[in-house]
Design a protein around this motif. Structure first.
Motif, PDB file in Angstrom:
ATOM      1  N   MET A  41     123.015  12.721  64.230  1.00 31.32           N
ATOM      2  CA  MET A  41     121.589  13.050  64.220  1.00 31.32           C
ATOM      3  C   MET A  41     120.785  11.912  64.860  1.00 31.32           C
ATOM      4  SD  MET A  41     118.980  13.449  60.988  1.00 31.32           S
ATOM      5  CE  MET A  41     118.911  11.648  60.808  1.00 31.32           C
ATOM      6  N   VAL A  42     121.128  10.672  64.514  1.00 33.66           N
ATOM      7  CA  VAL A  42     120.456   9.527  65.133  1.00 33.66           C
ATOM      8  C   VAL A  42     120.709   9.522  66.627  1.00 33.66           C
ATOM      9  CG1 VAL A  42     120.386   7.002  65.235  1.00 33.66           C
ATOM     10  CG2 VAL A  42     120.506   8.148  63.020  1.00 33.66           C
ATOM     11  N   GLU A  43     121.913   9.892  67.042  1.00 37.05           N
ATOM     12  CA  GLU A  43     122.235   9.957  68.468  1.00 37.05           C
ATOM     13  C   GLU A  43     121.367  10.995  69.177  1.00 37.05           C
ATOM     14  OE1 GLU A  43     123.382   7.903  70.825  1.00 37.05           O
ATOM     15  OE2 GLU A  43     125.322   7.795  69.804  1.00 37.05           O
ATOM     16  N   VAL A  44     121.068  12.111  68.499  1.00 39.14           N
ATOM     17  CA  VAL A  44     120.184  13.132  69.077  1.00 39.14           C
ATOM     18  C   VAL A  44     118.800  12.540  69.316  1.00 39.14           C
ATOM     19  CG1 VAL A  44     119.021  15.325  68.659  1.00 39.14           C
ATOM     20  CG2 VAL A  44     121.435  15.073  68.061  1.00 39.14           C
ATOM     21  N   PHE A  45     118.271  11.841  68.299  1.00 34.57           N
ATOM     22  CA  PHE A  45     116.931  11.254  68.414  1.00 34.57           C
ATOM     23  C   PHE A  45     116.880  10.147  69.466  1.00 34.57           C
ATOM     24  CE2 PHE A  45     115.992  12.261  63.669  1.00 34.57           C
ATOM     25  CZ  PHE A  45     115.665  13.564  64.012  1.00 34.57           C
ATOM     26  N   CYS A  46     117.950   9.346  69.544  1.00 35.68           N
ATOM     27  CA  CYS A  46     117.910   8.136  70.365  1.00 35.68           C
ATOM     28  C   CYS A  46     118.579   8.276  71.731  1.00 35.68           C
ATOM     29  CB  CYS A  46     118.564   6.986  69.598  1.00 35.68           C
ATOM     30  SG  CYS A  46     117.742   6.591  68.060  1.00 35.68           S
ATOM     31  N   GLY A  47     119.771   8.829  71.753  1.00 34.83           N
ATOM     32  CA  GLY A  47     120.481   8.949  73.021  1.00 34.83           C
ATOM     33  C   GLY A  47     120.064  10.151  73.836  1.00 34.83           C
ATOM     34  N   MET A  48     119.980  11.317  73.185  1.00 38.35           N
ATOM     35  CA  MET A  48     119.674  12.551  73.914  1.00 38.35           C
ATOM     36  C   MET A  48     118.221  12.584  74.396  1.00 38.35           C
ATOM     37  SD  MET A  48     122.637  14.010  73.782  1.00 38.35           S
ATOM     38  CE  MET A  48     123.224  12.321  73.852  1.00 38.35           C
ATOM     39  N   LEU A  49     117.279  12.285  73.514  1.00 34.78           N
ATOM     40  CA  LEU A  49     115.861  12.392  73.877  1.00 34.78           C
ATOM     41  C   LEU A  49     115.430  11.327  74.875  1.00 34.78           C
ATOM     42  CD1 LEU A  49     114.170  13.218  70.430  1.00 34.78           C
ATOM     43  CD2 LEU A  49     114.558  14.773  72.356  1.00 34.78           C
ATOM     44  N   SER A  50     116.008  10.115  74.767  1.00 33.87           N
ATOM     45  CA  SER A  50     115.537   9.002  75.604  1.00 33.87           C
ATOM     46  C   SER A  50     116.207   8.949  76.969  1.00 33.87           C
ATOM     47  CB  SER A  50     115.778   7.677  74.877  1.00 33.87           C
ATOM     48  OG  SER A  50     117.160   7.372  74.853  1.00 33.87           O
ATOM     49  N   GLY A  51     117.383   9.569  77.081  1.00 30.22           N
ATOM     50  CA  GLY A  51     118.123   9.467  78.329  1.00 30.22           C
ATOM     51  C   GLY A  51     118.944   8.184  78.426  1.00 30.22           C
ATOM     52  N   SER A  52     119.093   7.470  77.295  1.00 27.76           N
ATOM     53  CA  SER A  52     119.890   6.246  77.285  1.00 27.76           C
ATOM     54  C   SER A  52     121.377   6.587  77.253  1.00 27.76           C
ATOM     55  CB  SER A  52     119.529   5.411  76.054  1.00 27.76           C
ATOM     56  OG  SER A  52     120.066   6.023  74.883  1.00 27.76           O
ATOM     57  N   GLN A  53     122.204   5.564  77.197  1.00 27.11           N
ATOM     58  CA  GLN A  53     123.625   5.787  76.973  1.00 27.11           C
ATOM     59  C   GLN A  53     123.827   6.298  75.555  1.00 27.11           C
ATOM     60  OE1 GLN A  53     125.850   5.826  79.165  1.00 27.11           O
ATOM     61  NE2 GLN A  53     125.051   4.614  80.860  1.00 27.11           N
ATOM     62  N   TYR A  54     124.979   6.890  75.278  1.00 24.79           N
ATOM     63  CA  TYR A  54     125.240   7.435  73.949  1.00 24.79           C
ATOM     64  C   TYR A  54     126.738   7.454  73.676  1.00 24.79           C
ATOM     65  CZ  TYR A  54     126.056  11.570  76.857  1.00 24.79           C
ATOM     66  OH  TYR A  54     126.502  12.418  77.830  1.00 24.79           O
ATOM     67  N   SER A  55     127.061   7.471  72.383  1.00 26.41           N
ATOM     68  CA  SER A  55     128.436   7.553  71.910  1.00 26.41           C
ATOM     69  C   SER A  55     129.323   6.512  72.608  1.00 26.41           C
ATOM     70  CB  SER A  55     128.966   8.979  72.112  1.00 26.41           C
ATOM     71  OG  SER A  55     130.242   9.146  71.543  1.00 26.41           O
TER      72      SER A  55
END
Length: 224
Positions: free
Chosen positions: A106-120
Protein backbone atom coordinates in the motif's frame (compact mmCIF):
# COMPACT_ATOMS: atom_id res chain seq x y z
CA UNK A 1 0.32 11.47 7.19
CA UNK A 2 3.71 10.63 5.75
CA UNK A 3 4.91 7.60 3.81
CA UNK A 4 8.09 6.57 1.99
CA UNK A 5 9.28 3.52 0.11
CA UNK A 6 12.77 2.12 0.78
CA UNK A 7 15.33 -0.31 -0.55
CA UNK A 8 13.97 -3.88 -0.68
CA UNK A 9 14.67 -5.40 2.73
CA UNK A 10 11.50 -7.40 3.37
CA UNK A 11 10.62 -10.86 2.08
CA UNK A 12 6.92 -11.05 1.12
CA UNK A 13 4.70 -13.72 2.65
CA UNK A 14 5.39 -17.13 1.03
CA UNK A 15 8.50 -15.81 -0.79
CA UNK A 16 12.25 -15.95 -0.17
CA UNK A 17 13.46 -12.85 -2.00
CA UNK A 18 13.44 -9.26 -0.69
CA UNK A 19 11.18 -7.18 -2.93
CA UNK A 20 9.46 -4.85 -0.44
CA UNK A 21 10.94 -2.06 1.63
CA UNK A 22 10.34 -1.47 5.33
CA UNK A 23 8.02 1.22 3.89
CA UNK A 24 7.14 3.17 7.06
CA UNK A 25 3.84 4.81 7.89
CA UNK A 26 3.59 7.93 10.04
CA UNK A 27 0.31 9.47 11.17
CA UNK A 28 0.01 12.32 13.68
CA UNK A 29 -3.11 13.99 15.09
CA UNK A 30 -3.34 16.76 17.71
CA UNK A 31 -5.31 16.50 20.95
CA UNK A 32 -5.56 19.09 23.73
CA UNK A 33 -2.84 20.87 25.70
CA UNK A 34 -0.01 19.82 23.40
CA UNK A 35 -0.91 16.14 23.56
CA UNK A 36 -1.08 14.12 20.36
CA UNK A 37 -1.43 10.76 18.68
CA UNK A 38 1.83 9.96 16.85
CA UNK A 39 2.13 6.64 15.05
CA UNK A 40 5.49 6.06 13.37
CA UNK A 41 6.09 2.47 12.31
CA UNK A 42 7.69 0.29 9.69
CA UNK A 43 5.53 -2.23 7.87
CA UNK A 44 8.16 -4.88 8.61
CA UNK A 45 8.11 -6.87 11.84
CA UNK A 46 11.29 -5.10 12.99
CA UNK A 47 13.66 -2.42 11.78
CA UNK A 48 16.88 -3.51 10.07
CA UNK A 49 18.86 -1.50 12.62
CA UNK A 50 17.57 -3.69 15.44
CA UNK A 51 18.79 -6.81 13.65
CA UNK A 52 22.18 -5.15 13.07
CA UNK A 53 22.43 -4.26 16.76
CA UNK A 54 21.70 -7.84 17.80
CA UNK A 55 24.33 -9.07 15.36
CA UNK A 56 26.91 -6.58 16.66
CA UNK A 57 26.13 -7.57 20.25
CA UNK A 58 26.27 -11.29 19.42
CA UNK A 59 22.74 -12.14 20.51
CA UNK A 60 19.85 -13.89 18.79
CA UNK A 61 16.85 -12.02 17.44
CA UNK A 62 13.27 -12.89 18.45
CA UNK A 63 11.40 -15.43 16.33
CA UNK A 64 9.40 -13.61 13.68
CA UNK A 65 11.77 -10.74 12.91
CA UNK A 66 13.49 -12.20 9.88
CA UNK A 67 14.20 -15.20 7.67
CA UNK A 68 17.18 -16.85 6.01
CA UNK A 69 17.95 -17.09 2.28
CA UNK A 70 15.43 -19.93 1.90
CA UNK A 71 12.57 -17.92 3.42
CA UNK A 72 12.63 -19.87 6.68
CA UNK A 73 12.23 -17.96 9.93
CA UNK A 74 15.54 -17.56 11.72
CA UNK A 75 16.72 -16.19 15.06
CA UNK A 76 20.27 -15.78 13.71
CA UNK A 77 20.81 -12.12 12.80
CA UNK A 78 23.69 -13.07 10.48
CA UNK A 79 21.36 -15.29 8.42
CA UNK A 80 18.92 -12.39 8.06
CA UNK A 81 21.64 -9.92 7.07
CA UNK A 82 23.49 -12.31 4.74
CA UNK A 83 21.08 -13.40 2.03
CA UNK A 84 17.89 -13.47 4.09
CA UNK A 85 15.65 -10.57 4.96
CA UNK A 86 13.16 -9.01 7.29
CA UNK A 87 9.60 -10.34 7.36
CA UNK A 88 6.39 -8.29 7.15
CA UNK A 89 4.63 -6.92 10.21
CA UNK A 90 2.73 -9.82 11.75
CA UNK A 91 5.40 -12.42 11.03
CA UNK A 92 4.14 -15.64 9.52
CA UNK A 93 1.00 -16.01 7.44
CA UNK A 94 -0.71 -17.75 10.38
CA UNK A 95 -0.14 -14.69 12.59
CA UNK A 96 -1.13 -12.08 10.01
CA UNK A 97 2.12 -11.46 8.14
CA UNK A 98 0.18 -11.18 4.89
CA UNK A 99 -1.46 -8.05 6.31
CA UNK A 100 1.91 -6.42 6.94
CA UNK A 101 2.92 -7.41 3.42
CA UNK A 102 -0.24 -5.73 2.13
CA UNK A 103 0.50 -2.56 4.11
CA UNK A 104 4.00 -2.47 2.63
CA UNK A 105 2.61 -2.65 -0.90
CA UNK A 106 0.00 0.00 0.00
CA UNK A 107 2.86 2.38 0.83
CA UNK A 108 4.43 1.45 -2.51
CA UNK A 109 1.18 2.48 -4.25
CA UNK A 110 1.24 5.88 -2.53
CA UNK A 111 4.97 6.46 -3.00
CA UNK A 112 6.27 4.51 -5.98
CA UNK A 113 3.26 4.34 -8.27
CA UNK A 114 1.88 7.87 -7.81
CA UNK A 115 5.25 9.67 -7.85
CA UNK A 116 6.88 7.84 -10.73
CA UNK A 117 9.90 6.98 -8.56
CA UNK A 118 11.63 3.63 -8.43
CA UNK A 119 9.76 0.87 -6.60
CA UNK A 120 10.16 -2.60 -5.13
CA UNK A 121 13.35 -4.40 -6.23
CA UNK A 122 13.99 -1.68 -8.84
CA UNK A 123 15.27 0.47 -5.96
CA UNK A 124 19.00 0.10 -5.37
CA UNK A 125 20.14 -2.32 -2.70
CA UNK A 126 20.62 -0.96 0.80
CA UNK A 127 24.08 0.63 1.27
CA UNK A 128 24.87 0.57 -2.45
CA UNK A 129 25.86 4.05 -3.60
CA UNK A 130 26.60 3.45 -7.28
CA UNK A 131 23.34 5.14 -8.29
CA UNK A 132 20.57 7.30 -6.88
CA UNK A 133 17.97 5.52 -4.80
CA UNK A 134 15.20 7.58 -6.45
CA UNK A 135 12.72 6.95 -3.62
CA UNK A 136 9.15 8.23 -3.55
CA UNK A 137 7.32 9.93 -0.70
CA UNK A 138 3.70 10.78 -0.05
CA UNK A 139 2.51 13.49 2.34
CA UNK A 140 -1.13 14.07 3.26
CA UNK A 141 -2.38 17.03 5.34
CA UNK A 142 -5.97 17.13 6.56
CA UNK A 143 -7.57 20.12 8.25
CA UNK A 144 -9.81 18.75 11.04
CA UNK A 145 -11.83 21.98 10.96
CA UNK A 146 -13.34 20.82 7.66
CA UNK A 147 -14.93 17.83 9.40
CA UNK A 148 -16.89 17.15 12.58
CA UNK A 149 -16.48 19.74 15.36
CA UNK A 150 -14.48 19.10 18.53
CA UNK A 151 -11.67 17.10 16.97
CA UNK A 152 -9.07 17.95 19.64
CA UNK A 153 -11.47 17.21 22.50
CA UNK A 154 -12.47 13.90 20.95
CA UNK A 155 -8.83 12.99 20.35
CA UNK A 156 -8.01 13.77 23.98
CA UNK A 157 -10.88 11.55 25.09
CA UNK A 158 -9.74 8.72 22.82
CA UNK A 159 -6.20 8.86 24.19
CA UNK A 160 -7.36 9.05 27.81
CA UNK A 161 -9.77 6.17 27.27
CA UNK A 162 -6.88 3.88 26.36
CA UNK A 163 -4.24 5.20 28.75
CA UNK A 164 -6.65 4.63 31.63
CA UNK A 165 -7.38 1.00 30.80
CA UNK A 166 -6.55 -1.50 33.53
CA UNK A 167 -3.18 -3.07 32.61
CA UNK A 168 -2.90 -6.81 32.16
CA UNK A 169 0.36 -6.70 34.14
CA UNK A 170 1.03 -4.49 37.14
CA UNK A 171 3.55 -1.75 36.37
CA UNK A 172 2.95 -2.02 32.62
CA UNK A 173 0.47 0.78 31.83
CA UNK A 174 -1.42 0.87 28.54
CA UNK A 175 0.20 3.43 26.24
CA UNK A 176 -0.98 5.45 23.26
CA UNK A 177 1.09 5.70 20.06
CA UNK A 178 3.83 8.26 20.67
CA UNK A 179 4.02 7.79 24.45
CA UNK A 180 7.22 5.66 24.46
CA UNK A 181 8.95 8.20 22.21
CA UNK A 182 7.91 11.10 24.44
CA UNK A 183 9.33 9.28 27.45
CA UNK A 184 12.59 8.59 25.61
CA UNK A 185 12.87 12.23 24.52
CA UNK A 186 12.51 13.33 28.14
CA UNK A 187 15.15 10.81 29.22
CA UNK A 188 17.55 12.22 26.62
CA UNK A 189 16.86 15.75 27.86
CA UNK A 190 17.52 14.70 31.44
CA UNK A 191 20.78 13.01 30.42
CA UNK A 192 21.84 15.88 28.17
CA UNK A 193 22.24 13.57 25.18
CA UNK A 194 21.22 10.33 23.49
CA UNK A 195 22.41 7.14 25.23
CA UNK A 196 23.93 4.40 23.06
CA UNK A 197 25.13 0.90 23.92
CA UNK A 198 28.88 0.94 24.56
CA UNK A 199 29.46 -1.58 21.72
CA UNK A 200 27.73 0.81 19.30
CA UNK A 201 29.89 3.72 20.50
CA UNK A 202 33.03 1.61 20.11
CA UNK A 203 31.94 0.59 16.59
CA UNK A 204 31.38 4.24 15.62
CA UNK A 205 34.76 5.21 17.08
CA UNK A 206 36.50 2.44 15.14
CA UNK A 207 34.88 3.63 11.91
CA UNK A 208 35.75 7.25 12.72
CA UNK A 209 39.38 6.28 13.31
CA UNK A 210 39.64 4.57 9.91
CA UNK A 211 38.25 7.72 8.29
CA UNK A 212 40.50 10.05 10.24
CA UNK A 213 37.62 11.72 12.05
CA UNK A 214 38.20 13.31 15.45
CA UNK A 215 37.45 13.82 18.25
CA UNK A 216 36.07 10.40 19.07
CA UNK A 217 32.94 9.84 21.14
CA UNK A 218 33.50 9.53 24.91
CA UNK A 219 33.22 6.03 26.41
CA UNK A 220 33.51 6.83 30.12
CA UNK A 221 30.05 8.31 30.75
CA UNK A 222 28.25 5.07 31.58
CA UNK A 223 24.62 4.84 32.74
CA UNK A 224 24.00 2.39 35.56
Amino acid sequence: MSFTNTSPLVVPTRAKECTVGTNPISVAAPAKNGDSFVLDMATSAAALGKVELHHRNGISIPEGWGCDAEGRFSTDPKAVLSGGGLVPLGGSENTGGHKGYGLGLMVEVFCGMLSGSQYSKNIRTWRMTDRSADLGQCFVAINPENFAPGFNDRMADLLSMHRNLAPAESGMPVLAPGDPERKHIQTCRDLGGIPYHLKVVNHMNELASTLGVSPLLPTHRLIE
